[in-house]
Design a protein around this motif. Sequence first.
Motif, PDB file in Angstrom:
ATOM      1  N   CYS A  66      46.852 -47.923  23.416  1.00  0.00           N
ATOM      2  CA  CYS A  66      47.703 -47.419  24.498  1.00  0.00           C
ATOM      3  C   CYS A  66      48.292 -48.560  25.329  1.00  0.00           C
ATOM      4  O   CYS A  66      49.465 -48.516  25.712  1.00  0.00           O
ATOM      5  CB  CYS A  66      46.917 -46.475  25.394  1.00  0.00           C
ATOM      6  SG  CYS A  66      46.549 -44.905  24.627  1.00  0.00           S
ATOM      7  N   ILE A  67      47.484 -49.568  25.588  1.00  0.00           N
ATOM      8  CA  ILE A  67      47.976 -50.730  26.336  1.00  0.00           C
ATOM      9  C   ILE A  67      49.067 -51.453  25.544  1.00  0.00           C
ATOM     10  O   ILE A  67      50.108 -51.835  26.087  1.00  0.00           O
ATOM     11  CB  ILE A  67      46.811 -51.682  26.674  1.00  0.00           C
ATOM     12  CG1 ILE A  67      45.842 -51.023  27.643  1.00  0.00           C
ATOM     13  CG2 ILE A  67      47.317 -53.005  27.228  1.00  0.00           C
ATOM     14  CD1 ILE A  67      46.422 -50.723  28.999  1.00  0.00           C
ATOM     15  N   ALA A  68      48.849 -51.629  24.237  1.00  0.00           N
ATOM     16  CA  ALA A  68      49.837 -52.332  23.405  1.00  0.00           C
ATOM     17  C   ALA A  68      51.144 -51.564  23.317  1.00  0.00           C
ATOM     18  O   ALA A  68      52.231 -52.162  23.410  1.00  0.00           O
ATOM     19  CB  ALA A  68      49.263 -52.560  22.011  1.00  0.00           C
ATOM     20  N   MET A  69      51.065 -50.233  23.161  1.00  0.00           N
ATOM     21  CA  MET A  69      52.298 -49.438  23.079  1.00  0.00           C
ATOM     22  C   MET A  69      53.005 -49.361  24.425  1.00  0.00           C
ATOM     23  O   MET A  69      54.223 -49.247  24.487  1.00  0.00           O
ATOM     24  CB  MET A  69      51.989 -48.044  22.553  1.00  0.00           C
ATOM     25  CG  MET A  69      51.702 -47.994  21.077  1.00  0.00           C
ATOM     26  SD  MET A  69      51.574 -46.337  20.463  1.00  0.00           S
ATOM     27  CE  MET A  69      49.812 -46.189  20.287  1.00  0.00           C
ATOM     28  N   GLY A  70      52.228 -49.416  25.500  1.00  0.00           N
ATOM     29  CA  GLY A  70      52.851 -49.394  26.817  1.00  0.00           C
ATOM     30  C   GLY A  70      53.590 -50.685  27.126  1.00  0.00           C
ATOM     31  O   GLY A  70      54.624 -50.671  27.782  1.00  0.00           O
ATOM     32  N   ARG A  71      53.072 -51.808  26.657  1.00  0.00           N
ATOM     33  CA  ARG A  71      53.722 -53.095  26.919  1.00  0.00           C
ATOM     34  C   ARG A  71      54.918 -53.340  26.011  1.00  0.00           C
ATOM     35  O   ARG A  71      55.897 -53.974  26.414  1.00  0.00           O
ATOM     36  CB  ARG A  71      52.723 -54.226  26.738  1.00  0.00           C
ATOM     37  CG  ARG A  71      51.697 -54.268  27.819  1.00  0.00           C
ATOM     38  CD  ARG A  71      50.796 -55.449  27.669  1.00  0.00           C
ATOM     39  NE  ARG A  71      49.794 -55.453  28.732  1.00  0.00           N
ATOM     40  CZ  ARG A  71      48.813 -56.297  28.808  1.00  0.00           C
ATOM     41  NH1 ARG A  71      48.676 -57.233  27.880  1.00  0.00           N
ATOM     42  NH2 ARG A  71      47.953 -56.244  29.792  1.00  0.00           N
ATOM     43  N   ASN A  72      54.819 -52.873  24.774  1.00  0.00           N
ATOM     44  CA  ASN A  72      55.890 -53.126  23.806  1.00  0.00           C
ATOM     45  C   ASN A  72      56.102 -51.858  22.972  1.00  0.00           C
ATOM     46  O   ASN A  72      55.502 -51.705  21.901  1.00  0.00           O
ATOM     47  CB  ASN A  72      55.508 -54.320  22.928  1.00  0.00           C
ATOM     48  CG  ASN A  72      56.661 -54.825  22.127  1.00  0.00           C
ATOM     49  OD1 ASN A  72      57.767 -54.292  22.219  1.00  0.00           O
ATOM     50  ND2 ASN A  72      56.415 -55.857  21.337  1.00  0.00           N
ATOM     51  N   PRO A  73      56.940 -50.939  23.416  1.00  0.00           N
ATOM     52  CA  PRO A  73      57.107 -49.656  22.716  1.00  0.00           C
ATOM     53  C   PRO A  73      57.685 -49.775  21.307  1.00  0.00           C
ATOM     54  O   PRO A  73      57.523 -48.868  20.504  1.00  0.00           O
ATOM     55  CB  PRO A  73      58.075 -48.877  23.621  1.00  0.00           C
ATOM     56  CG  PRO A  73      57.994 -49.534  24.950  1.00  0.00           C
ATOM     57  CD  PRO A  73      57.672 -50.963  24.680  1.00  0.00           C
ATOM     58  N   GLU A  74      58.342 -50.892  20.989  1.00  0.00           N
ATOM     59  CA  GLU A  74      58.940 -51.015  19.651  1.00  0.00           C
ATOM     60  C   GLU A  74      57.895 -51.157  18.547  1.00  0.00           C
ATOM     61  O   GLU A  74      58.187 -50.896  17.377  1.00  0.00           O
ATOM     62  CB  GLU A  74      59.880 -52.222  19.586  1.00  0.00           C
ATOM     63  CG  GLU A  74      61.119 -52.079  20.444  1.00  0.00           C
ATOM     64  CD  GLU A  74      61.014 -52.879  21.719  1.00  0.00           C
ATOM     65  OE1 GLU A  74      60.301 -53.902  21.723  1.00  0.00           O
ATOM     66  OE2 GLU A  74      61.653 -52.485  22.706  1.00  0.00           O
ATOM     67  N   VAL A  75      56.719 -51.593  18.883  1.00  0.00           N
ATOM     68  CA  VAL A  75      55.691 -51.784  17.855  1.00  0.00           C
ATOM     69  C   VAL A  75      54.776 -50.560  17.723  1.00  0.00           C
ATOM     70  O   VAL A  75      53.725 -50.650  17.084  1.00  0.00           O
ATOM     71  CB  VAL A  75      54.845 -53.048  18.133  1.00  0.00           C
ATOM     72  CG1 VAL A  75      55.699 -54.287  18.090  1.00  0.00           C
ATOM     73  CG2 VAL A  75      54.095 -52.929  19.424  1.00  0.00           C
ATOM     74  N   ALA A  76      55.157 -49.444  18.308  1.00  0.00           N
ATOM     75  CA  ALA A  76      54.315 -48.244  18.277  1.00  0.00           C
ATOM     76  C   ALA A  76      53.961 -47.783  16.857  1.00  0.00           C
ATOM     77  O   ALA A  76      52.796 -47.431  16.608  1.00  0.00           O
ATOM     78  CB  ALA A  76      54.977 -47.115  19.055  1.00  0.00           C
ATOM     79  N   PRO A  77      54.884 -47.765  15.884  1.00  0.00           N
ATOM     80  CA  PRO A  77      54.470 -47.347  14.530  1.00  0.00           C
ATOM     81  C   PRO A  77      53.424 -48.267  13.894  1.00  0.00           C
ATOM     82  O   PRO A  77      52.488 -47.791  13.245  1.00  0.00           O
ATOM     83  CB  PRO A  77      55.778 -47.374  13.727  1.00  0.00           C
ATOM     84  CG  PRO A  77      56.856 -47.240  14.732  1.00  0.00           C
ATOM     85  CD  PRO A  77      56.342 -47.922  15.962  1.00  0.00           C
ATOM     86  N   LYS A  78      53.566 -49.580  14.085  1.00  0.00           N
ATOM     87  CA  LYS A  78      52.583 -50.510  13.526  1.00  0.00           C
ATOM     88  C   LYS A  78      51.229 -50.341  14.211  1.00  0.00           C
ATOM     89  O   LYS A  78      50.187 -50.353  13.558  1.00  0.00           O
ATOM     90  CB  LYS A  78      53.050 -51.950  13.695  1.00  0.00           C
ATOM     91  CG  LYS A  78      54.160 -52.355  12.776  1.00  0.00           C
ATOM     92  CD  LYS A  78      54.475 -53.831  12.960  1.00  0.00           C
ATOM     93  CE  LYS A  78      55.583 -54.260  12.042  1.00  0.00           C
ATOM     94  NZ  LYS A  78      55.893 -55.681  12.192  1.00  0.00           N
ATOM     95  N   VAL A  79      51.247 -50.175  15.520  1.00  0.00           N
ATOM     96  CA  VAL A  79      49.999 -50.026  16.262  1.00  0.00           C
ATOM     97  C   VAL A  79      49.321 -48.715  15.898  1.00  0.00           C
ATOM     98  O   VAL A  79      48.094 -48.649  15.760  1.00  0.00           O
ATOM     99  CB  VAL A  79      50.260 -50.126  17.788  1.00  0.00           C
ATOM    100  CG1 VAL A  79      49.030 -49.752  18.579  1.00  0.00           C
ATOM    101  CG2 VAL A  79      50.729 -51.520  18.140  1.00  0.00           C
ATOM    102  N   THR A  80      50.107 -47.668  15.693  1.00  0.00           N
ATOM    103  CA  THR A  80      49.527 -46.369  15.336  1.00  0.00           C
ATOM    104  C   THR A  80      48.837 -46.429  13.980  1.00  0.00           C
ATOM    105  O   THR A  80      47.737 -45.898  13.811  1.00  0.00           O
ATOM    106  CB  THR A  80      50.625 -45.283  15.324  1.00  0.00           C
ATOM    107  OG1 THR A  80      51.267 -45.264  16.597  1.00  0.00           O
ATOM    108  CG2 THR A  80      50.043 -43.922  15.033  1.00  0.00           C
ATOM    109  N   GLY A  81      49.460 -47.081  13.020  1.00  0.00           N
ATOM    110  CA  GLY A  81      48.821 -47.225  11.707  1.00  0.00           C
ATOM    111  C   GLY A  81      47.527 -48.011  11.775  1.00  0.00           C
ATOM    112  O   GLY A  81      46.505 -47.635  11.182  1.00  0.00           O
ATOM    113  N   THR A  82      47.562 -49.102  12.526  1.00  0.00           N
ATOM    114  CA  THR A  82      46.352 -49.904  12.697  1.00  0.00           C
ATOM    115  C   THR A  82      45.278 -49.128  13.447  1.00  0.00           C
ATOM    116  O   THR A  82      44.093 -49.235  13.134  1.00  0.00           O
ATOM    117  CB  THR A  82      46.693 -51.211  13.444  1.00  0.00           C
ATOM    118  OG1 THR A  82      47.753 -51.859  12.746  1.00  0.00           O
ATOM    119  CG2 THR A  82      45.500 -52.117  13.527  1.00  0.00           C
ATOM    120  N   LEU A  83      45.709 -48.335  14.436  1.00  0.00           N
ATOM    121  CA  LEU A  83      44.768 -47.520  15.204  1.00  0.00           C
ATOM    122  C   LEU A  83      44.052 -46.516  14.310  1.00  0.00           C
ATOM    123  O   LEU A  83      42.826 -46.362  14.402  1.00  0.00           O
ATOM    124  CB  LEU A  83      45.508 -46.783  16.324  1.00  0.00           C
ATOM    125  CG  LEU A  83      44.736 -45.706  17.063  1.00  0.00           C
ATOM    126  CD1 LEU A  83      43.669 -46.331  17.936  1.00  0.00           C
ATOM    127  CD2 LEU A  83      45.659 -44.858  17.886  1.00  0.00           C
TER     128      LEU A  83
END
Length: 108
Positions: A66-83
Amino acid sequence: MFLEVLKNSCILTGGSFITMLPIYTLFSQFMFLAEGDGYKLLGAGICSFGMIGASLGQGIVGYGACIAMGRNPEVAPKVTGTLIITAGFAESGAIYALVISILLIFVA
């Protein structure tokens, strides 16, 4: 009486029954003890404390995502997969603890 106390403690811990499951397993089995079953049920209850670590690990991973997606919304798909992958790794410890607890209760 016991289930009412468990329900109230679940509400106090944020409504997470999974976090309270090891405590429920540890103490609820003593209501239905047959002679000679005490130690295996105690072992199953202690073994199920492994679920607490998994729930804490998933919470920390979710917080970081959540912190990573809040700081940089463009990387949300990559962060979601890793999550999702990391949550699966964290959940595997809880599944192992659950399997061992069930084996201790019903097979041993």
